[in-house]
Structure formats: C-alpha cells, structure tokens
Design an enzyme around this catalytic site. Sequence first.
Site, PDB file in Angstrom:
ATOM      1  N   HIS A 164       0.811  -1.179  -0.079  1.00 33.48           N
ATOM      2  CA  HIS A 164       0.037   0.050  -0.232  1.00 33.48           C
ATOM      3  C   HIS A 164       0.853   1.244   0.052  1.00 33.48           C
ATOM      4  O   HIS A 164       2.124   1.313   0.550  1.00 33.48           O
ATOM      5  CB  HIS A 164      -1.056   0.199   1.175  1.00 33.48           C
ATOM      6  CG  HIS A 164      -2.072  -0.633   1.249  1.00 33.48           C
ATOM      7  ND1 HIS A 164      -2.500  -1.410   2.508  1.00 33.48           N
ATOM      8  CD2 HIS A 164      -3.044  -0.998   0.415  1.00 33.48           C
ATOM      9  CE1 HIS A 164      -3.627  -2.123   2.169  1.00 33.48           C
ATOM     10  NE2 HIS A 164      -3.949  -1.869   0.763  1.00 33.48           N
ATOM     11  N   CYS A 258      -2.053   2.857   9.240  1.00 33.13           N
ATOM     12  CA  CYS A 258      -3.013   1.874   8.560  1.00 33.13           C
ATOM     13  C   CYS A 258      -4.392   1.976   9.707  1.00 33.13           C
ATOM     14  O   CYS A 258      -5.377   1.484   9.106  1.00 33.13           O
ATOM     15  CB  CYS A 258      -2.395   0.560   8.402  1.00 33.13           C
ATOM     16  SG  CYS A 258      -1.313   0.469   7.422  1.00 33.13           S
TER      17      CYS A 258
HETATM   18  N1  ARG Z   1      -3.674  -7.025   6.865  1.00 27.24           N
HETATM   19  C1  ARG Z   1      -4.252  -5.872   6.020  1.00 27.24           C
HETATM   20  C2  ARG Z   1      -4.379  -6.249   4.514  1.00 27.24           C
HETATM   21  O1  ARG Z   1      -3.489  -6.946   4.190  1.00 27.24           O
HETATM   22  C3  ARG Z   1      -3.509  -4.675   6.202  1.00 27.24           C
HETATM   23  C4  ARG Z   1      -3.556  -3.374   5.850  1.00 27.24           C
HETATM   24  C5  ARG Z   1      -2.769  -2.356   6.281  1.00 27.24           C
HETATM   25  N2  ARG Z   1      -3.185  -0.977   5.801  1.00 27.24           N
HETATM   26  C6  ARG Z   1      -2.721  -0.001   5.152  1.00 27.24           C
HETATM   27  N3  ARG Z   1      -3.354   1.014   5.096  1.00 27.24           N
HETATM   28  N4  ARG Z   1      -1.466  -0.331   4.790  1.00 27.24           N
HETATM   29  O2  ARG Z   1      -5.165  -5.845   3.983  1.00 27.24           O
END
Ligand code: ARG
Length: 263
Positions: A164, A258
């Site tokens: 992300h 996050c």
């Molecule tokens: N386990 C989650 C996923 O893989 C973590 C999300 C992390 N969020 C972020 N905005 N980076 O979707």
Amino acid sequence: MKRKLLLCPPDYYGIEYEINPWMDRTHNAAPDLARAQWQRLLETLESLGCEINLVPPQPKLPDMVFTANAGLVAGKKFVRSNFRYAERRGEEAYFERWFIERGYESVRLPESLYFEGEGDALFCGEILFCGYRFRSDIRSHQLLGEVLERLAISIELVQDRFYHLDTCFCPLPDGGAMWYPAAFDEYGQKAIRHHVTDLIDVSPEEAAHFACNAVVLGPDIVLADDSPKLSAALKLRGYRTHELSMTEFIKAGGACKCLTLFI
Ligand code: ARG
C-alpha cells in the site's frame, strides 16, 4: 481545527489469513498486547487534540482495524473501497453504512476497479498521490481524481512488502514527504521527486519497521518505534515525534497510519 479520525477497536483482530507477505497464520498477534498498543495509539492521538470516532468492529473481519482502507474522505464525500481480496470485502458495507448514517455522500467506483482507500491515496498539498499494483488498480485513480476534482498521480509500487502507498510514502505539512524510494519503480521515483521538494529518504531497515506509516498532525508525527534515524531527521526539521510500539499490527502488515482514517 480538531482533526477527526476514524478508528476501529481490535476486538476481532488477528492473523486469520495471509493476503500480504507480512501475514503468517502461525505467527498470530497477542490479543492483549494488540489491545494495549491500539489503546496507546488512540490516547496519543487524543492527547494531540484529535477527535476520535469509532466504527463498531465485526466478528470474522479481523483486518477491519485498518480503517485507512475503508475509503477516502474529502469534505462530505466518502469514496468507498473495493477491496481486492474477498477476505476483506465484508468490511465495505459496514464502513459505508457508518458514513451514510453520519450524513456523508457515499461514492462507489465501478465494482471491477479495486481501490483500497487512504491506504493507497494520500494528499500531498493539492495533489492526490495514488499507489497501484498490489491492491488498487491504476484505473481507479483517474476516476478518483474526477470525483474529487483533484489531480491524481499514479505511482507504481514494486516491492510486495510495501503493498500500500502508506507503507512507503508519507506527505508532510511543509510540502515535503518521507518515503522509501526502493518501493517505487524508476518512473514513480521520478514523479515523486518532480512534485515533492524536500524528501526524507527512509532506510530499508526503518521502512521495514513501518516508519513511513505515520499519522501526521501538523508538527506532531505519530509513528512506530525503532526508527531512530528517521525520528532524528524529523526532529531536525522541527517536528515532534511520538513513537509507539506496533509489533502486533506489523504482523498483519500495518502500523499507526493504517489504523486511522482522516474523516
Ligand atoms: N492485513 C491488512 C491487509 O493486508 C493490512 C492493511 C494495512 N493497511 C494499510 N493501509 N497499509 O489488507
């Protein structure tokens, strides 16, 4: 002005599936420690003057704690996410309902376009920087820009551990940003360098501690601990850093940013 943030309590949080390289079901989060780390984040944000809103957590949606992925908010518009993985799609309706009940206009991109909210779309001044490849689709960005009437710049992410945009790029209020350059391809690096003056490069070790995944509140920056070089660089620029242990959330591939969504 009080910044408003959306958080989700970690009642059902855990590593129950693997949708990014950080997640390993045999290495689950410790529930009490996760709760304590999340609580500490909430209290830190409150102490810095944020108004905290909570969305009720839901059973079987362990990643709902990562509210940054709920969607993207601009004014009273909520552009809801279309999650790439089925494991997280159940969250969409709960988040959308929360916003609609509070008077937001919910905007949905075509269902075929994956888009994972603020996790992949960050305002840097007037420009909306958008990440694509592992989660969001590049084609969602142009639409997003049209809906929000902003220039959206698409940047490709190339390292799967930085899946992300908010894991490797973090705009700062002085027009600069902190970033982990190796998470981007050459073109993406060029685009960022072109638009953002004054970049702080984060080292590979500190990037892997989720140093870039910070909540920026004017002069205050809330970020995961274990990133002394970045903290020193930020302090040198006059920022105050608030360093928190985030070990239990890093197991799922997330940290401070996050776990929050600007609303
Ligand atoms: N386990 C989650 C996923 O893989 C973590 C999300 C992390 N969020 C972020 N905005 N980076 O979707």
